[in-house]
Scaffold this motif. Sequence first.
Motif, short mmCIF file in Angstrom:
data_model
loop_
_atom_site.label_atom_id
_atom_site.label_comp_id
_atom_site.label_asym_id
_atom_site.label_seq_id
_atom_site.Cartn_x
_atom_site.Cartn_y
_atom_site.Cartn_z
N VAL A 159 0.86 -1.18 0.00
CA VAL A 159 0.00 0.00 0.00
C VAL A 159 0.89 1.24 0.00
O VAL A 159 1.68 1.43 0.92
N ASP A 160 0.77 2.04 -1.03
CA ASP A 160 1.50 3.30 -1.11
C ASP A 160 0.55 4.39 -0.60
O ASP A 160 -0.40 4.77 -1.30
N THR A 161 0.80 4.89 0.60
CA THR A 161 -0.14 5.84 1.22
C THR A 161 -0.19 7.17 0.48
O THR A 161 -1.18 7.90 0.61
N ARG A 162 0.84 7.48 -0.30
CA ARG A 162 0.77 8.72 -1.07
C ARG A 162 -0.45 8.71 -1.98
O ARG A 162 -1.22 9.68 -2.04
N PHE A 163 -0.66 7.60 -2.68
CA PHE A 163 -1.74 7.53 -3.65
C PHE A 163 -3.08 7.20 -2.98
O PHE A 163 -4.13 7.63 -3.46
N LEU A 164 -3.03 6.48 -1.88
CA LEU A 164 -4.25 6.24 -1.11
C LEU A 164 -4.81 7.56 -0.61
O LEU A 164 -6.01 7.85 -0.78
N LEU A 165 -3.97 8.38 0.00
CA LEU A 165 -4.41 9.67 0.54
C LEU A 165 -4.81 10.63 -0.57
O LEU A 165 -5.79 11.37 -0.45
N SER A 166 -4.07 10.60 -1.66
CA SER A 166 -4.39 11.47 -2.79
C SER A 166 -5.79 11.18 -3.33
O SER A 166 -6.53 12.10 -3.72
N SER A 167 -6.20 9.91 -3.34
CA SER A 167 -7.52 9.54 -3.82
C SER A 167 -8.63 10.08 -2.92
O SER A 167 -9.79 10.13 -3.30
N LEU A 168 -8.24 10.49 -1.71
CA LEU A 168 -9.18 11.06 -0.74
C LEU A 168 -9.03 12.58 -0.64
O LEU A 168 -9.59 13.21 0.26
N GLY A 169 -8.26 13.16 -1.55
CA GLY A 169 -8.10 14.60 -1.58
C GLY A 169 -7.01 15.14 -0.69
O GLY A 169 -6.87 16.36 -0.53
N VAL A 170 -6.20 14.25 -0.08
CA VAL A 170 -5.11 14.68 0.80
C VAL A 170 -3.81 14.56 0.01
O VAL A 170 -3.32 13.47 -0.23
N ALA A 179 1.46 17.36 9.16
CA ALA A 179 1.01 18.60 9.82
C ALA A 179 -0.50 18.73 9.77
O ALA A 179 -1.13 19.16 10.75
N GLN A 180 -1.11 18.33 8.64
CA GLN A 180 -2.56 18.38 8.52
C GLN A 180 -3.24 17.46 9.53
O GLN A 180 -4.36 17.73 9.98
N PHE A 181 -2.56 16.38 9.89
CA PHE A 181 -3.13 15.42 10.83
C PHE A 181 -2.68 15.69 12.27
O PHE A 181 -3.00 14.92 13.17
N GLY A 182 -1.94 16.77 12.47
CA GLY A 182 -1.48 17.10 13.82
C GLY A 182 -0.41 16.18 14.35
O GLY A 182 -0.22 16.06 15.56
N LEU A 183 0.34 15.55 13.44
CA LEU A 183 1.41 14.63 13.84
C LEU A 183 2.71 15.42 13.94
O LEU A 183 3.13 16.06 12.96
N GLU A 184 3.35 15.38 15.09
CA GLU A 184 4.55 16.18 15.32
C GLU A 184 5.79 15.31 15.45
O GLU A 184 5.72 14.14 15.81
#
Length: 245
Positions: A159-170, A179-184
Amino acid sequence: MLENTFIHLPKFGEKKERALWENGVKNWNDYIDNFSNSQDHIEHCAIIHASREALANKNAEYFGNTLPRREAWRAFPYFNKIAYLDIETTGISKHRDYTTVIGLFDGSKTHSYVHGKNLDQFVEDIKEYEMVVTFNGSLFDIPFIRRDIPQAKVPSLHVDTRFLLSSLGVRGGLKKIEAQFGLEREDDLKGMNGYDAVILWKKYKKNNDLEALDKLVRYNAADVENLKTLLEWGYKEKRKNIKLD
């Protein structure tokens, strides 16, 4: 989600899969119940029987080879041995640059493999995993690993999360998405990027700078440790959008 999946059948796309769901054929059992006596569905029924057997036997490679790459996320909850992977390199050239650090997060602990130290151990450790998760790994990390460490058997289920998230508009780079998810990250790692990682490796190699190596390894570890959170969110959102329930 795997038991609801028909998109791995020959000549099946999202529209045909959706049509089945809307007509009450929502899972593999429904398909067999409805079409097992039809001569027109022999091939598809055979594949579904094979899919059920593969799932029962935890055969992740089967789904790595049959699921469309963009749909590999569907297998996420069914396999527990997941390697969240990220690499650092001396640059982006696949011809002259090489892998310096591999980070592997197993869901609870991060393992680091360093060129010239323990990179060979990665070959043994990766055998234990059924599935691999990356960010842009299909274009960068996995090709580098396969070239630099060809004996390492990286799982085909990826699973390549870059493309998974991109398909959801992220969209955007990993740090922007974190940063969008508040992960520091640790304070001294904030603002670092791939170029900084290259510089740290050069410092280590030139001066045996162990502090530079430590920072590089921690930077790499931060890259992999947030992938689990991103994958879990992506899976839930994709599952929600399908509206099967």
